[in-house]
Design a protein around this motif. Sequence first.
Motif, short mmCIF file in Angstrom:
data_model
loop_
_atom_site.label_atom_id
_atom_site.label_comp_id
_atom_site.label_asym_id
_atom_site.label_seq_id
_atom_site.Cartn_x
_atom_site.Cartn_y
_atom_site.Cartn_z
N VAL A 128 1.27 -1.78 0.02
CA VAL A 128 0.49 0.15 0.30
C VAL A 128 1.12 1.41 0.08
CG1 VAL A 128 -1.78 1.27 1.22
CG2 VAL A 128 -1.56 -1.33 1.47
N ALA A 129 0.80 2.08 -1.24
CA ALA A 129 1.65 3.39 -0.44
C ALA A 129 1.13 4.12 0.11
CB ALA A 129 1.68 4.14 -2.51
N GLY A 130 -0.53 4.33 -0.13
CA GLY A 130 -0.73 5.71 1.20
C GLY A 130 -2.09 6.20 0.60
N TRP A 131 -2.71 6.42 1.25
CA TRP A 131 -4.06 7.36 0.36
C TRP A 131 -4.95 7.84 1.36
CZ3 TRP A 131 -9.04 6.20 1.94
CH2 TRP A 131 -9.07 4.85 2.74
N ASN A 132 -4.93 7.57 3.13
CA ASN A 132 -5.90 7.51 3.81
C ASN A 132 -4.96 8.53 5.10
OD1 ASN A 132 -7.94 7.72 5.73
ND2 ASN A 132 -8.44 5.85 6.64
N GLU A 148 2.36 11.07 -7.45
CA GLU A 148 3.77 11.03 -8.73
C GLU A 148 5.15 10.29 -7.03
OE1 GLU A 148 6.85 12.90 -12.21
OE2 GLU A 148 5.23 14.04 -11.08
N THR A 149 4.54 11.69 -6.10
CA THR A 149 5.88 11.39 -5.60
C THR A 149 5.99 10.00 -3.87
OG1 THR A 149 5.92 13.82 -5.20
CG2 THR A 149 7.06 12.11 -3.29
N ARG A 150 4.88 9.65 -4.24
CA ARG A 150 4.49 8.52 -3.48
C ARG A 150 4.64 7.45 -4.16
NH1 ARG A 150 -1.92 9.72 -2.02
NH2 ARG A 150 -0.82 11.74 -1.32
N TYR A 151 4.25 7.15 -5.72
CA TYR A 151 4.86 6.00 -5.90
C TYR A 151 6.18 5.75 -6.31
CZ TYR A 151 -0.06 4.76 -5.58
OH TYR A 151 -1.34 3.59 -5.58
N ASP A 152 6.91 7.29 -6.48
CA ASP A 152 8.42 6.69 -7.35
C ASP A 152 8.20 6.42 -5.09
OD1 ASP A 152 8.16 8.39 -9.32
OD2 ASP A 152 8.93 9.95 -8.82
N GLY A 200 -5.89 2.80 -8.41
CA GLY A 200 -6.78 3.51 -9.51
C GLY A 200 -5.79 4.44 -10.07
N SER A 201 -4.73 5.58 -9.85
CA SER A 201 -4.46 6.55 -10.91
C SER A 201 -3.30 6.37 -11.45
CB SER A 201 -3.70 7.45 -9.89
OG SER A 201 -2.60 6.49 -9.23
N LYS A 202 -3.09 6.86 -12.14
CA LYS A 202 -2.35 6.90 -13.65
C LYS A 202 -0.82 5.78 -13.01
CE LYS A 202 0.53 8.59 -17.35
NZ LYS A 202 1.79 8.88 -16.48
N GLU A 203 -0.38 6.71 -11.99
CA GLU A 203 0.72 6.39 -11.34
C GLU A 203 0.81 5.11 -10.53
OE1 GLU A 203 0.64 10.65 -11.73
OE2 GLU A 203 -0.27 9.78 -10.67
#
Length: 365
Positions: A128-132, A148-152, A200-203
């Motif tokens: 999980v890259a984080g969302w909440n 973008e930064t979160r998934y980098d 769900g996002s592009k990144e």
Amino acid sequence: MSQHDFNLSDHFKLGIFAFNCSGGLTASTLEDGWDASWEKNLELAQMADDAGIDFLLSAARFIGHGGEKDFHGTVLETVTWTSALLAKTKKIHVFATLHSALNHPVVVAKQIATMAQISGNRVGLNIVAGWNKPEYDAMGLQLLDDHETRYDYAHEWYGLVKKTWQNNEPFDWNGKFFQTKGTYGKPKLIPAPPIFNAAGSKEGREFAVKNSDFLFTPASDLDRSVSEIKELKKEAAALDRSIKVLTFSHVICRPTEEEAQAEWDRQLNNADEGAVQHLIDTLFSFCKSFPPDLFEGLRQRIVVGHGGFPLVGTPEQVADGLISLQHTGFSGTTLSFLNYTQEFPYFRDHVMPILKEKGLLQSAS
């Protein structure tokens, strides 16, 4: 690195999701909902193991969504939960859900390698890259500002996890987010465990296609899902990778259609409204796991099953729903129930035999 046998098997996979959280995936005020005690978690896990369910998947929550019953306010932590269930089961895979921003990759590499030894390589990792954002606020941490930064960060995080699994000679890591010296992992973990990711996002999709073996996406519109799955597989093939796509479902299975519909209505009419509103607000504000244009009309599904594909009806109708997911291109789905231990036995005894007869499931050995 050779592939894990979980990845190679092609039968339609069934998993059970989020039973480590109070309420499961139903934000309800009903007294017969799910309490997520360890005793009930163990009971369900062993029933699922004996029944031939493929995997168990935890949800990593740290604060609840409020409301009358504080939906997801009580949660069993995922690493200890996974370790304990692996030690208490025989065949089933158990996936630890871990937030990249909250767990150091070298520690995660060691935790997963240890669980692989405990279980004979039945452990999986859900990244999980984080969302909440409220969860990060509760820990005094900053959720990385943009996708973008979160998934980098997540990409580098998993790169360091993998290198630690693969190397028992010391190495240095000089990245943007991590700098280590003399890092190594003993014992090695080869092959790597199966990797889950939901995005769900592009990144997020780009991260999943590059790093995961299975990507979760909601089955909100099956016609849309057909093209979405084809595109994801095409993107993976362009990177010389393969990826399978999973979804999640909520089950209300009863002897008659009328009984199942009455139970759907009962769960819907007893929504924990404060929790549901908080959940919707949070998803709108911070999460891109649901395509934005599909939020319209999803409130009922969010109340009953957290947005999962509704499998509501007789055993034959529920089996047909699962077959439709396979025909759409999904490689499997998770299952949730209002009360897992009360309702799973009926699914096991009446739906799974139909699925086995139709060739969807792998016969339990």
